[in-house]
Design a protein around this motif. Structure first.
Motif, mmCIF file in Angstrom:
data_model
loop_
_atom_site.group_PDB
_atom_site.id
_atom_site.type_symbol
_atom_site.label_atom_id
_atom_site.label_comp_id
_atom_site.label_asym_id
_atom_site.label_seq_id
_atom_site.Cartn_x
_atom_site.Cartn_y
_atom_site.Cartn_z
ATOM 1 N N LYS A 186 5.696 -3.343 7.522
ATOM 2 C CA LYS A 186 5.495 -4.794 7.409
ATOM 3 C C LYS A 186 4.970 -5.169 6.026
ATOM 4 O O LYS A 186 4.266 -4.397 5.381
ATOM 5 N N ALA A 187 5.338 -6.371 5.592
ATOM 6 C CA ALA A 187 4.878 -6.889 4.299
ATOM 7 C C ALA A 187 3.393 -7.209 4.374
ATOM 8 O O ALA A 187 2.885 -7.605 5.415
ATOM 9 N N GLY A 188 2.712 -7.033 3.254
ATOM 10 C CA GLY A 188 1.285 -7.322 3.207
ATOM 11 C C GLY A 188 1.004 -8.674 2.611
ATOM 12 O O GLY A 188 1.897 -9.376 2.151
ATOM 13 N N ASN A 189 -0.258 -9.041 2.612
ATOM 14 C CA ASN A 189 -0.667 -10.329 2.031
ATOM 15 C C ASN A 189 -0.908 -10.190 0.555
ATOM 16 O O ASN A 189 -1.376 -9.328 0.018
ATOM 17 N N GLY A 201 4.886 -5.714 -11.789
ATOM 18 C CA GLY A 201 3.725 -6.558 -12.003
ATOM 19 C C GLY A 201 4.077 -7.864 -12.702
ATOM 20 O O GLY A 201 3.484 -8.899 -12.441
ATOM 21 N N LEU A 202 5.067 -7.799 -13.591
ATOM 22 C CA LEU A 202 5.481 -9.003 -14.315
ATOM 23 C C LEU A 202 6.412 -9.891 -13.499
ATOM 24 O O LEU A 202 6.303 -11.110 -13.535
ATOM 25 N N THR A 203 7.342 -9.268 -12.769
ATOM 26 C CA THR A 203 8.371 -10.041 -12.063
ATOM 27 C C THR A 203 8.042 -10.293 -10.601
ATOM 28 O O THR A 203 8.724 -11.073 -9.944
ATOM 29 N N LYS A 204 7.031 -9.604 -10.076
ATOM 30 C CA LYS A 204 6.650 -9.697 -8.664
ATOM 31 C C LYS A 204 7.778 -9.262 -7.732
ATOM 32 O O LYS A 204 7.912 -9.747 -6.617
ATOM 33 N N TRP A 205 8.629 -8.337 -8.203
ATOM 34 C CA TRP A 205 9.691 -7.742 -7.387
ATOM 35 C C TRP A 205 9.715 -6.247 -7.646
ATOM 36 O O TRP A 205 9.666 -5.797 -8.796
ATOM 37 N N CYS A 206 9.790 -5.459 -6.569
ATOM 38 C CA CYS A 206 9.796 -4.009 -6.681
ATOM 39 C C CYS A 206 10.866 -3.448 -5.745
ATOM 40 O O CYS A 206 10.870 -3.744 -4.541
ATOM 41 N N LEU A 207 11.760 -2.657 -6.300
ATOM 42 C CA LEU A 207 12.829 -2.064 -5.501
ATOM 43 C C LEU A 207 12.266 -1.170 -4.400
ATOM 44 O O LEU A 207 12.727 -1.217 -3.261
ATOM 45 N N MET A 208 11.253 -0.373 -4.721
ATOM 46 C CA MET A 208 10.672 0.521 -3.718
ATOM 47 C C MET A 208 10.071 -0.274 -2.567
ATOM 48 O O MET A 208 10.187 0.118 -1.407
ATOM 49 N N GLN A 264 0.828 -1.201 0.000
ATOM 50 C CA GLN A 264 0.000 0.000 0.000
ATOM 51 C C GLN A 264 0.867 1.258 0.000
ATOM 52 O O GLN A 264 0.572 2.225 -0.706
ATOM 53 N N VAL A 265 1.943 1.240 0.780
ATOM 54 C CA VAL A 265 2.856 2.377 0.834
ATOM 55 C C VAL A 265 3.495 2.600 -0.533
ATOM 56 O O VAL A 265 3.616 3.740 -0.991
ATOM 57 N N VAL A 266 3.878 1.522 -1.205
ATOM 58 C CA VAL A 266 4.486 1.637 -2.538
ATOM 59 C C VAL A 266 3.511 2.291 -3.507
ATOM 60 O O VAL A 266 3.894 3.164 -4.288
ATOM 61 N N ARG A 267 2.267 1.921 -3.466
ATOM 62 C CA ARG A 267 1.281 2.514 -4.375
ATOM 63 C C ARG A 267 1.028 3.985 -4.061
ATOM 64 O O ARG A 267 0.844 4.800 -4.975
ATOM 65 N N VAL A 268 1.033 4.349 -2.802
ATOM 66 C CA VAL A 268 0.878 5.760 -2.417
ATOM 67 C C VAL A 268 2.073 6.569 -2.922
ATOM 68 O O VAL A 268 1.905 7.657 -3.493
ATOM 69 N N ILE A 269 3.279 6.044 -2.738
ATOM 70 C CA ILE A 269 4.484 6.737 -3.204
ATOM 71 C C ILE A 269 4.468 6.871 -4.718
ATOM 72 O O ILE A 269 4.755 7.947 -5.259
ATOM 73 N N ALA A 270 4.127 5.796 -5.429
ATOM 74 C CA ALA A 270 4.083 5.836 -6.895
ATOM 75 C C ALA A 270 3.053 6.856 -7.375
ATOM 76 O O ALA A 270 3.332 7.641 -8.294
ATOM 77 N N GLY A 271 1.891 6.856 -6.774
ATOM 78 C CA GLY A 271 0.864 7.832 -7.146
ATOM 79 C C GLY A 271 1.310 9.261 -6.910
ATOM 80 O O GLY A 271 1.100 10.148 -7.749
ATOM 81 N N ILE A 287 12.844 -1.310 -0.305
ATOM 82 C CA ILE A 287 13.299 -0.164 0.502
ATOM 83 C C ILE A 287 12.328 0.098 1.639
ATOM 84 O O ILE A 287 12.734 0.310 2.788
ATOM 85 N N VAL A 288 11.032 0.082 1.337
ATOM 86 C CA VAL A 288 10.003 0.345 2.351
ATOM 87 C C VAL A 288 10.055 -0.705 3.460
ATOM 88 O O VAL A 288 9.933 -0.387 4.640
ATOM 89 N N ARG A 289 10.271 -1.952 3.080
ATOM 90 C CA ARG A 289 10.367 -3.019 4.090
ATOM 91 C C ARG A 289 11.583 -2.833 4.984
ATOM 92 O O ARG A 289 11.531 -3.088 6.184
ATOM 93 N N LYS A 290 12.694 -2.383 4.403
ATOM 94 C CA LYS A 290 13.890 -2.139 5.215
ATOM 95 C C LYS A 290 13.692 -0.965 6.169
ATOM 96 O O LYS A 290 14.375 -0.870 7.188
#
Length: 69
Positions: free
Chosen positions: A66-69, A49-56, A5-12, A59-62
């Motif tokens: 917490k990771a989401g479901n 979306g294709l690789t199921k890996w996002c750098l942001m 959710q945080v990644v989507r807020v940052i991207a937006g 970073i947010v997890r570090k």
């Protein structure tokens, strides 16, 4: 909020800000090259979306979100 959710807020936020800085009719227009940043964020969203890996998200997890479901 979960990390995805945080990644989507940052991207937006990045997309809206770069559009405001890159569109000539905007009151805070700086340069049209800001639209390249918009494209970069879009490409990163597509890639994650294709690789199921996002750098942001990594970073947010570090930062302690917490990771989401």
């Amino acid at each position: 909020m979960n990390s995805w959710q945080v990644v989507r807020v940052i991207a937006g936020f990045f997309i809206l800000l770069s559009l405001a800085l890159g569109i000539p009719g905007s009151p805070i227009f700086v340069n049209q090259w800001w639209l390249a940043f918009t494209a970069f964020v879009g490409i990163n969203l597509f890639q994650s979306g294709l690789t199921k890996w996002c750098l942001m998200e990594s970073i947010v997890r570090k930062l302690g979100i917490k990771a989401g479901n």
